[in-house]
Design a protein around this motif. Structure first.
Motif, PDB file in Angstrom:
ATOM      1  N   ASP A 220     -18.895 -18.594 -25.388  1.00 51.96           N
ATOM      2  CA  ASP A 220     -17.621 -19.308 -25.301  1.00 51.96           C
ATOM      3  C   ASP A 220     -17.667 -20.542 -24.404  1.00 51.96           C
ATOM      4  O   ASP A 220     -16.664 -20.910 -23.803  1.00 51.96           O
ATOM      5  CB  ASP A 220     -16.499 -18.378 -24.835  1.00 51.96           C
ATOM      6  CG  ASP A 220     -16.131 -17.351 -25.888  1.00 51.96           C
ATOM      7  OD1 ASP A 220     -16.634 -17.456 -27.032  1.00 51.96           O
ATOM      8  OD2 ASP A 220     -15.347 -16.442 -25.567  1.00 51.96           O
ATOM      9  N   TYR A 221     -18.839 -21.177 -24.313  1.00 54.78           N
ATOM     10  CA  TYR A 221     -18.993 -22.411 -23.548  1.00 54.78           C
ATOM     11  C   TYR A 221     -18.608 -22.252 -22.081  1.00 54.78           C
ATOM     12  O   TYR A 221     -18.000 -23.140 -21.490  1.00 54.78           O
ATOM     13  CB  TYR A 221     -18.190 -23.541 -24.201  1.00 54.78           C
ATOM     14  CG  TYR A 221     -18.686 -23.850 -25.583  1.00 54.78           C
ATOM     15  CD1 TYR A 221     -19.783 -24.679 -25.782  1.00 54.78           C
ATOM     16  CD2 TYR A 221     -18.100 -23.255 -26.698  1.00 54.78           C
ATOM     17  CE1 TYR A 221     -20.277 -24.937 -27.050  1.00 54.78           C
ATOM     18  CE2 TYR A 221     -18.577 -23.505 -27.968  1.00 54.78           C
ATOM     19  CZ  TYR A 221     -19.659 -24.342 -28.142  1.00 54.78           C
ATOM     20  OH  TYR A 221     -20.140 -24.572 -29.406  1.00 54.78           O
ATOM     21  N   MET A 222     -18.977 -21.090 -21.495  1.00 52.31           N
ATOM     22  CA  MET A 222     -18.656 -20.840 -20.101  1.00 52.31           C
ATOM     23  C   MET A 222     -19.882 -20.365 -19.334  1.00 52.31           C
ATOM     24  O   MET A 222     -20.865 -19.926 -19.921  1.00 52.31           O
ATOM     25  CB  MET A 222     -17.534 -19.810 -20.006  1.00 52.31           C
ATOM     26  CG  MET A 222     -16.215 -20.304 -20.591  1.00 52.31           C
ATOM     27  SD  MET A 222     -15.711 -21.958 -20.008  1.00 52.31           S
ATOM     28  CE  MET A 222     -15.686 -21.727 -18.246  1.00 52.31           C
ATOM     29  N   PRO A 223     -19.859 -20.484 -18.001  1.00 49.34           N
ATOM     30  CA  PRO A 223     -21.005 -20.073 -17.197  1.00 49.34           C
ATOM     31  C   PRO A 223     -21.282 -18.575 -17.281  1.00 49.34           C
ATOM     32  O   PRO A 223     -20.356 -17.766 -17.260  1.00 49.34           O
ATOM     33  CB  PRO A 223     -20.598 -20.448 -15.769  1.00 49.34           C
ATOM     34  CG  PRO A 223     -19.557 -21.496 -15.937  1.00 49.34           C
ATOM     35  CD  PRO A 223     -18.810 -21.114 -17.179  1.00 49.34           C
ATOM     36  N   VAL A 224     -22.546 -18.226 -17.379  1.00 48.69           N
ATOM     37  CA  VAL A 224     -22.965 -16.834 -17.264  1.00 48.69           C
ATOM     38  C   VAL A 224     -23.695 -16.619 -15.938  1.00 48.69           C
ATOM     39  O   VAL A 224     -23.972 -15.485 -15.547  1.00 48.69           O
ATOM     40  CB  VAL A 224     -23.878 -16.420 -18.441  1.00 48.69           C
ATOM     41  CG1 VAL A 224     -23.082 -16.425 -19.735  1.00 48.69           C
ATOM     42  CG2 VAL A 224     -25.096 -17.322 -18.551  1.00 48.69           C
ATOM     43  N   LYS A 225     -23.998 -17.724 -15.255  1.00 47.80           N
ATOM     44  CA  LYS A 225     -24.645 -17.641 -13.946  1.00 47.80           C
ATOM     45  C   LYS A 225     -24.211 -18.848 -13.128  1.00 47.80           C
ATOM     46  O   LYS A 225     -23.983 -19.934 -13.665  1.00 47.80           O
ATOM     47  CB  LYS A 225     -26.176 -17.641 -14.094  1.00 47.80           C
ATOM     48  CG  LYS A 225     -26.939 -17.577 -12.776  1.00 47.80           C
ATOM     49  CD  LYS A 225     -28.441 -17.546 -13.017  1.00 47.80           C
ATOM     50  CE  LYS A 225     -29.214 -17.524 -11.707  1.00 47.80           C
ATOM     51  NZ  LYS A 225     -30.691 -17.479 -11.946  1.00 47.80           N
ATOM     52  N   VAL A 226     -24.074 -18.637 -11.807  1.00 51.58           N
ATOM     53  CA  VAL A 226     -23.686 -19.727 -10.914  1.00 51.58           C
ATOM     54  C   VAL A 226     -24.471 -19.619  -9.619  1.00 51.58           C
ATOM     55  O   VAL A 226     -24.760 -18.517  -9.141  1.00 51.58           O
ATOM     56  CB  VAL A 226     -22.163 -19.706 -10.627  1.00 51.58           C
ATOM     57  CG1 VAL A 226     -21.727 -18.382 -10.036  1.00 51.58           C
ATOM     58  CG2 VAL A 226     -21.756 -20.841  -9.708  1.00 51.58           C
ATOM     59  N   GLU A 227     -24.850 -20.769  -9.090  1.00 50.02           N
ATOM     60  CA  GLU A 227     -25.500 -20.833  -7.781  1.00 50.02           C
ATOM     61  C   GLU A 227     -24.763 -21.859  -6.928  1.00 50.02           C
ATOM     62  O   GLU A 227     -24.446 -22.954  -7.395  1.00 50.02           O
ATOM     63  CB  GLU A 227     -26.960 -21.257  -7.898  1.00 50.02           C
ATOM     64  CG  GLU A 227     -27.875 -20.225  -8.541  1.00 50.02           C
ATOM     65  CD  GLU A 227     -29.308 -20.664  -8.628  1.00 50.02           C
ATOM     66  OE1 GLU A 227     -30.182 -19.809  -8.897  1.00 50.02           O
ATOM     67  OE2 GLU A 227     -29.581 -21.876  -8.429  1.00 50.02           O
ATOM     68  N   ASN A 228     -24.523 -21.495  -5.663  1.00 48.58           N
ATOM     69  CA  ASN A 228     -23.877 -22.404  -4.722  1.00 48.58           C
ATOM     70  C   ASN A 228     -24.646 -22.410  -3.412  1.00 48.58           C
ATOM     71  O   ASN A 228     -25.236 -21.403  -3.005  1.00 48.58           O
ATOM     72  CB  ASN A 228     -22.424 -21.981  -4.463  1.00 48.58           C
ATOM     73  CG  ASN A 228     -21.487 -22.463  -5.545  1.00 48.58           C
ATOM     74  OD1 ASN A 228     -21.106 -23.626  -5.598  1.00 48.58           O
ATOM     75  ND2 ASN A 228     -21.114 -21.559  -6.437  1.00 48.58           N
ATOM     76  N   GLY A 229     -24.632 -23.538  -2.739  1.00 44.98           N
ATOM     77  CA  GLY A 229     -25.311 -23.648  -1.455  1.00 44.98           C
ATOM     78  C   GLY A 229     -25.121 -25.033  -0.878  1.00 44.98           C
ATOM     79  O   GLY A 229     -24.319 -25.830  -1.351  1.00 44.98           O
ATOM     80  N   LYS A 230     -25.906 -25.339   0.150  1.00 46.83           N
ATOM     81  CA  LYS A 230     -25.824 -26.653   0.774  1.00 46.83           C
ATOM     82  C   LYS A 230     -27.141 -26.994   1.448  1.00 46.83           C
ATOM     83  O   LYS A 230     -27.958 -26.112   1.748  1.00 46.83           O
ATOM     84  CB  LYS A 230     -24.686 -26.719   1.790  1.00 46.83           C
ATOM     85  CG  LYS A 230     -24.806 -25.769   2.968  1.00 46.83           C
ATOM     86  CD  LYS A 230     -23.615 -25.926   3.906  1.00 46.83           C
ATOM     87  CE  LYS A 230     -23.734 -24.981   5.101  1.00 46.83           C
ATOM     88  NZ  LYS A 230     -22.584 -25.144   6.031  1.00 46.83           N
ATOM     89  N   ASP A 231     -27.367 -28.286   1.649  1.00 42.49           N
ATOM     90  CA  ASP A 231     -28.564 -28.793   2.320  1.00 42.49           C
ATOM     91  C   ASP A 231     -29.843 -28.241   1.694  1.00 42.49           C
ATOM     92  O   ASP A 231     -30.809 -27.916   2.392  1.00 42.49           O
ATOM     93  CB  ASP A 231     -28.521 -28.468   3.814  1.00 42.49           C
ATOM     94  CG  ASP A 231     -27.332 -29.117   4.509  1.00 42.49           C
ATOM     95  OD1 ASP A 231     -26.928 -30.215   4.078  1.00 42.49           O
ATOM     96  OD2 ASP A 231     -26.804 -28.532   5.473  1.00 42.49           O
ATOM     97  N   GLY A 232     -29.857 -28.108   0.363  1.00 46.21           N
ATOM     98  CA  GLY A 232     -31.055 -27.698  -0.342  1.00 46.21           C
ATOM     99  C   GLY A 232     -31.281 -26.207  -0.445  1.00 46.21           C
ATOM    100  O   GLY A 232     -32.245 -25.771  -1.099  1.00 46.21           O
ATOM    101  N   ASP A 233     -30.430 -25.393   0.156  1.00 50.34           N
ATOM    102  CA  ASP A 233     -30.610 -23.940   0.136  1.00 50.34           C
ATOM    103  C   ASP A 233     -29.520 -23.268  -0.699  1.00 50.34           C
ATOM    104  O   ASP A 233     -28.327 -23.484  -0.462  1.00 50.34           O
ATOM    105  CB  ASP A 233     -30.559 -23.361   1.557  1.00 50.34           C
ATOM    106  CG  ASP A 233     -31.723 -23.825   2.413  1.00 50.34           C
ATOM    107  OD1 ASP A 233     -32.828 -23.975   1.861  1.00 50.34           O
ATOM    108  OD2 ASP A 233     -31.517 -24.039   3.624  1.00 50.34           O
ATOM    109  N   VAL A 234     -29.945 -22.438  -1.667  1.00 47.83           N
ATOM    110  CA  VAL A 234     -28.994 -21.638  -2.444  1.00 47.83           C
ATOM    111  C   VAL A 234     -28.554 -20.464  -1.584  1.00 47.83           C
ATOM    112  O   VAL A 234     -29.374 -19.699  -1.086  1.00 47.83           O
ATOM    113  CB  VAL A 234     -29.621 -21.130  -3.749  1.00 47.83           C
ATOM    114  CG1 VAL A 234     -28.677 -20.175  -4.465  1.00 47.83           C
ATOM    115  CG2 VAL A 234     -29.970 -22.308  -4.659  1.00 47.83           C
ATOM    116  N   GLN A 235     -27.258 -20.317  -1.406  1.00 49.85           N
ATOM    117  CA  GLN A 235     -26.725 -19.241  -0.578  1.00 49.85           C
ATOM    118  C   GLN A 235     -26.089 -18.140  -1.415  1.00 49.85           C
ATOM    119  O   GLN A 235     -26.244 -16.965  -1.119  1.00 49.85           O
ATOM    120  CB  GLN A 235     -25.693 -19.804   0.411  1.00 49.85           C
ATOM    121  CG  GLN A 235     -26.287 -20.782   1.401  1.00 49.85           C
ATOM    122  CD  GLN A 235     -25.231 -21.445   2.247  1.00 49.85           C
ATOM    123  OE1 GLN A 235     -24.187 -21.883   1.753  1.00 49.85           O
ATOM    124  NE2 GLN A 235     -25.479 -21.529   3.544  1.00 49.85           N
TER     125      GLN A 235
END
Length: 257
Positions: A220-235
């Motif tokens: 359905d044109y939606m995310p199945v996975k998400v990654e968030n972070g800052k300064d180059g690091d996935v948190q």
């Protein structure tokens, strides 16, 4: 880390997904690229969230219809015991309507004890009321939760091709209004607990912040996975666990075809 910030990050772009395990197939049917979206498929979906390798728990997202063109979108966090002990179980609810194929916010509520607040969007007077003040409302305003479905409508409008250009919106919170820009930067295959999907990689355009969202045409044109972070690091990582589609499209009234 405050629980409400986890919920906000963990649900930043995750929303409805289609039949689990449908790699490149299934999904919602759409018109030709450029057609306005007049309906969003409803659903109940459960996601697993991990912060720096530590399992946080599950988040349930649910989209329900409120009339022909309006919706109620809800989240509820079910954190693991130690997380729940310190931060509770916050919830978010967005009410919005589709106007000319675009999401227009109506009301947003965040429930988490003393941090709870509500926002009312007045598109006639172009203001948002709540959190003790009245603020001017930008034309591209979205609440921090309902914006998931605004991104969804934007992608569906250009389907089945990957969306071109940028999607820029102003996210309204209790204490600020900040502008965000998203762009498709490639195509990848991704495997999550719910199945394998061919996906567009949608990224937040920000030199300091990481925001990656794998958007599956077969889901359905939606995310199945998400990654968030800052300064180059996935948190934070979030992946789909379970999905249930709802068949609650409104019946045509007399005179409608």
């Amino acid at each position: 880390m405050r629980m409400q910030r986890w919920v906000q990050a963990a649900t930043l772009a995750a929303a409805a997904v289609g039949p689990a395990g449908a790699a490149g197939g299934g999904g919602v049917s759409v018109g030709a690229a450029g057609d306005a979206v007049d309906m969003l498929p409803t659903f109940k979906a459960v996601y697993a969230a991990t912060w720096n390798g530590i399992k946080l728990g599950e988040i349930t997202l649910e989209l329900e219809r409120e009339g022909t063109y309006c919706y109620r979108y809800q989240s509820h966090a079910r954190p693991r015991a130690m997380v729940r002990m310190f931060y509770g179980e916050p919830a978010e609810t967005s009410h919005f309507c589709l106007v000319d194929g675009a999401v227009k916010p109506v009301r947003f509520r965040f429930d988490h004890g003393d941090d709870s607040y509500e926002l009312d969007f007045d598109t006639v007077d172009s203001v948002v009321r709540g959190a003790g003040e009245t603020r001017e409302l930008p034309d591209n305003a979205q609440d921090r939760f309902g914006m998931h479905q605004a991104v969804r409508a934007w992608i569906m409008r250009q389907a089945p091709e990957p969306p071109e250009g940028d999607f820029t919106f102003s996210m309204v919170e209790d204490d600020r209004i900040a502008e965000y820009t998203l762009r498709v930067t490639g195509e990848e295959s991704v495997k999550v607990p719910a199945g394998s999907y061919d996906a567009f990689l949608l990224e937040r355009i920000d030199p300091r912040r990481i925001g990656r969202f794998w958007v599956a045409p077969g889901a359905d044109y939606m995310p199945v996975k998400v990654e968030n972070g800052k300064d180059g690091d996935v948190q934070l990582t979030m992946e789909l666990l379970r999905y249930t589609a709802k068949d609650d499209a409104p019946e045509a009234s007399a005179g409608e075809s």
